[in-house]
Design a protein around this motif. Structure first.
Motif: not given
Length: 173
Positions: A66-67, A94, A136, A150-154, A164-165, A168
């Motif tokens: 998780e980002i 984070d 990240s 992978i959950y990206i919400d940074g 990040d994409i 990841s």
């Protein structure tokens, strides 16, 4: 005052009121066992997509990344829903830092950080969480692990999202 600015201010006030109402409802009626000020995750399509994508993996060993964790609602959802296998784990990235261009700049406060750690402690498997208080970019410099999901919400900036994409994607199994 320009109309667009006025609309944004009204929208921001309505969102703030809605979030406070959700927070009060949570504390009065106990909808969730977690403490939060803003419920961005459970009300989002991302919650539904994660649930659909991972539903067949809850009994298998699974590694999640998780980002961006904010108050930990997405983290606790992933823990409670998919980490039943003794070999499953989640890594949370984070730094809880404020960025000039980040849309969280007016929202991030000490309370959100406290909520994250409190919520993790109340999850079904807090021992399966590996928290890393770094960005990240720093994480991906030394990461050799591969992840099932992978959950990206940074950091929500034009420069950071593609990084990040790509990083990841290279870390997926």
């Amino acid at each position: 005052m320009p109309i667009d600015l006025m609309k944004r201010l009204i929208k921001r006030k309505l969102m703030s009121f809605s979030s406070r109402l959700t927070f009060l409802t949570n504390h009065i009626f106990g909808q969730y066992r977690y403490t939060y000020g803003k419920d961005w995750f459970y009300q989002s399509e991302l919650h539904n997509f994660a649930e659909k994508f991972l539903k067949d993996h809850s009994n298998s060993p699974i590694d999640l990344l998780e980002i961006g964790s904010f108050e930990g609602l997405s983290t606790t959802f992933l823990i409670d829903s998919f980490l039943y296998n003794p070999n499953s784990r989640i890594t949370c990235i984070d730094p809880f830092m404020l960025y000039e261009k980040n849309d969280h700049i007016s929202l991030m406060a000490h309370q959100q950080v406290e909520n994250f750690f409190y919520n993790i402690s109340k999850s079904d498997f807090p021992e399966k969480v590996r928290y890393m208080g770094i960005t990240s970019d720093e994480f991906f410099k030394f990461n050799n692990s591969k992840y099932h999901f992978i959950y990206i919400d940074g950091m929500h900036t034009e420069e950071q999202i593609p990084k990040d994409i790509i990083n990841s994607w290279n870390s997926l199994l």
